[in-house]
Design a protein around this motif. Sequence first.
Motif, PDB file in Angstrom:
ATOM      1  N   ARG A 113       0.640  -1.103  -0.157  1.00  0.00           N
ATOM      2  CA  ARG A 113      -0.042   0.028  -0.005  1.00  0.00           C
ATOM      3  C   ARG A 113       1.073   1.178  -0.107  1.00  0.00           C
ATOM      4  N   ASN A 116       2.312   1.811  -3.382  1.00  0.00           N
ATOM      5  CA  ASN A 116       1.473   2.371  -4.433  1.00  0.00           C
ATOM      6  C   ASN A 116       0.926   3.843  -4.204  1.00  0.00           C
ATOM      7  N   LEU A 140      -5.623  -2.058  -5.365  1.00  0.00           N
ATOM      8  CA  LEU A 140      -5.060  -3.133  -4.837  1.00  0.00           C
ATOM      9  C   LEU A 140      -6.002  -4.182  -4.315  1.00  0.00           C
ATOM     10  N   ASP A 143      -8.459  -3.885  -1.596  1.00  0.00           N
ATOM     11  CA  ASP A 143      -9.482  -2.726  -1.624  1.00  0.00           C
ATOM     12  C   ASP A 143     -10.911  -3.385  -2.065  1.00  0.00           C
ATOM     13  N   ARG A 166      -8.131  -3.444   3.495  1.00  0.00           N
ATOM     14  CA  ARG A 166      -7.307  -2.309   2.899  1.00  0.00           C
ATOM     15  C   ARG A 166      -5.857  -2.346   3.734  1.00  0.00           C
TER      16      ARG A 166
END
Length: 337
Positions: A113, A116, A140, A143, A166
């Motif tokens: 994350r 990203n 992702l 998500d 998440r």
Amino acid sequence: MKLAAQTTFRVGILLFALLYAANMPTLAQAPAQLAPMHVHHVHLNSVNPKAAAEYYPKPFAASATKTTFSGYEAVKTGNVYLLFTKVDTPPQTELTGPQTAVWHFGWNTPDSRKYNERFRAMGLEIAQMWDAADGKLVDLSSDALPGFPTQEQILELRAKGTMPSRQGGFGYLRGPDGALIENAQSGQVERFNHIHMYHEHPLCAMQWYATHLGATIPPAAGGAPPTASAGDCKRPYSPPTWPSFFKFPGFVRDPSGNVFFDDISISIRPWPGGGLVSTRGQLVDHWALSVANLDATVARLSSEGVRFLEQIHPWGNARAAMIEGPDRVAIEIVEVR
């Protein structure tokens, strides 16, 4: 009389042993020890090799370095190279042409994350996925709803109020020439860790890689022996699930598996129905393994009926040959002494 009884007893024991052996299941012989092979490079076609090689150290600065190798613009990441050949027209990808056996390649990262978020801050293109057939695009896998659910299961999870975690997960970059590059959270160190394949029958492909190239098939879940036996490698496909690059009908994830060369995974997902085209001339033209003795390896593969696309030839300061694996994937064999 006593001697006759002993003789009869011994004959009986012998007959019993022979009958027992005849009805025992035959144990598969262990394959002959093959000379070790190591993932050497992934070879891509590019309209601008220099720019392509300059790209990869941006998202993966801790593990990727621009260089040259054997006359090619290159990226070195661990013990593996990305090599780039100049082409005049953009190479076909899964977005612009038929699908090949090579799906993507990628890195493990300690926090997908955060990576990203950094990719977005750098202005790099994210290849998003659909989180459901009636859903939205996400960056992702975390998500999307957990567990890689089918659309029916997604509706059930929504009704229960289940939310995406998440946390962690995987996502993708769309790199130079349309290359699909995975960012997958695992471990504490950034490293190039896999080439992801499509094969019509993944377990059959795993067996081929193990038999002919000496790849290691990891134990099944729970430490059970590997399940990719030659006799029953064609398994039914699972229902489509999400997240998926296809909004509908989703992504068929199983049967699946992987094999290893050292710590590099050749990961495999199914391509139901077959029809994959040759990798030659496409974005990822081929990937390569290194061996210490090319002559011996070529002789063995020839004796096993493996198809050769190119016989032994000079390759920079070394030598190489090219074979064709399952579903028309081109695999180069490079001699490294």
